[in-house]
Write a protein that holds these residues in place. Structure first.
Motif: not given
Length: 410
Positions: A332-341, A345-348, A380-389, A399-401
């Motif tokens: 399972v992999w994730w990245r810190e959200c730049p909006a809320c910290g 979730n990352v996808y690809g 996509s952040c499940p806490f603040c809703g930030l979406s980078l598409s 957001i690095e791999s």
């Protein structure tokens, strides 16, 4: 990506930063200054050797730099991975032999603003001024190191770039004045998101407490506590997701209206200043507005100190129950959200690349024994809703791999 193109892009972005400062668009000033600074640092490194800007483990840029970009199996230059701004600064400082005007500790806040947290700077006038001044100072020192003509590089700002007060006193840049500036509208939407989130979370908490009490007469104290916690968690997450989605939709509408979105996917060219600037503008606006959702949550916490609201969010974050990003297998992999910290979730194409620590190290420093998880295409952040598409937005937000900080590999 060579010295000449990096210099040209740096000049364009620094002028855009000072244009934004003139118009009191401070978040955009930080953003553009950060991009311009990164480009001029990479220009200096390219002068010494283009391979210096290639991220460790990346072969695409290395092959292109050596003239083998057309060889079979070589990825296109648009997929090349180069070092980040902090690594570029540290390497450039070595070649400047003491002529870099600031140290890493002073430079780091500026680097952080470049990597997706510039949204908070506009709240503190003194902080944002210091950040921009640091960036301009570094850029000017590297410009001099490269022997670039100051008039050509700074344009109309050649005599005032070092004094932001003078820049601010200049008349606004020439251009259409009918349309309102983008940043004030984004800030207005961020405040609206904050107000909506404050109201929604307050209602969600009261509803969660009410639902938890419906059958409390028949429950043990321990069971009552578990149900209350579950009800509050569910109510809180529901409110955050609804408000996050609304904030994201508002950001998208604004960016489409101003012609910032849609971006080409994948990016048409990493050398196109227009595409890069639009990508950075999109991330800044999205992060700014998404931040309003978490700000609303903090407001509710300040008004209801008997409910450990922030602690609930931290607990959900640490449990990882809202993380759905999964590479092949069980990693399972994730990245810190730049909006809320919190964890987003990352996808690809998430195909984990195992490390080789067992071959020469007594202990492994890589999370899950994985060095890289493939290609990240969205966030996509499940806490603040930030979406980078868009892959450009993902890269812009830092957001690095890779699964560990690059310096840990040294």
């Amino acid at each position: 990506m060579n010295e000449k193109t990096f210099v040209e892009m740096a000049s364009q972005f620094l002028r855009a930063a000072l244009d934004s400062w003139r118009q009191e668009n401070h978040a955009f000033a930080v953003l553009h200054a950060g991009v311009g600074c990164e480009h001029i640092l990479k220009a200096l490194l390219c002068r010494h050797n283009p391979l210096l800007i290639s991220e460790k483990g990346d072969q695409s840029f290395r092959f292109h730099s050596l003239g083998h970009g057309d060889a079979k199996g070589v990825k296109p230059l648009s997929e090349a991975r180069t070092i980040g701004i902090l690594e570029a600064f540290k390497t450039a400082a070595v070649f400047m032999h003491g002529r870099m005007p600031v140290d890493e500790r002073t430079f780091r806040p500026f680097a952080d603003s470049r990597n997706g947290v510039a949204h908070s700077a506009y709240l503190d006038g003194m902080a944002v001024r210091k950040v921009v001044e640091t960036g301009v100072q570094v850029v000017e020192s590297v410009r001099a190191e490269l022997g670039l003509d100051p008039a050509d590089f700074w344009g109309e700002y050649a005599s005032v770039f070092a004094d932001l007060s003078q820049v601010a006193s200049m008349p606004a840049p020439a251009g259409p004045t009918e349309r309102p500036l983008l940043e004030p509208l984004a800030q207005k939407l961020a405040l609206a998101a904050r107000e909506r989130a404050r109201s929604a979370i307050s209602v969600a908490l009261s509803t969660g407490l009410e639902a938890a009490s419906w059958d409390e007469a028949t429950m043990s104290r321990e069971l009552e506590g578990d149900i209350t916690r579950s009800a509050l968690d569910a109510a809180l997450v529901t409110a955050l997701r609804i408000e996050g989605a609304q904030a994201g939709q508002a950001a998208e509408r604004l960016l489409v209206e101003y012609g910032v979105l849609p971006l080409s996917a994948p990016l048409a060219s990493q050398d196109d200043p227009g595409v890069i600037q639009r990508s950075h503008t999109a991330v800044t606006v999205k992060v700014m507005i998404a931040s309003g959702v978490i700000a609303g949550l903090v407001d509710v916490q300040n008004r209801n100190r008997d409910i450990p609201l922030v602690d609930m969010v931290i607990y959900l974050d640490r449990r990882g129950c809202l993380i759905s990003s999964r590479a092949s297998g069980d990693h399972v992999w994730w990245r810190e959200c730049p909006a809320c910290g919190y964890a987003g979730n990352v996808y690809g194409d998430l195909s984990p690349v195992p490390c080789r620590c067992n071959e020469w190290e007594l202990s492994c420093i890589h999370p899950g024994g994985v060095v890289d998880v493939g290609t990240v295409e969205s966030f996509s952040c499940p806490f603040c809703g930030l979406s980078l598409s868009n892959s450009g937005e993902v890269a812009t937000a830092g957001i690095e791999s890779r699964t560990e900080a690059p310096e840990e590999d040294w």
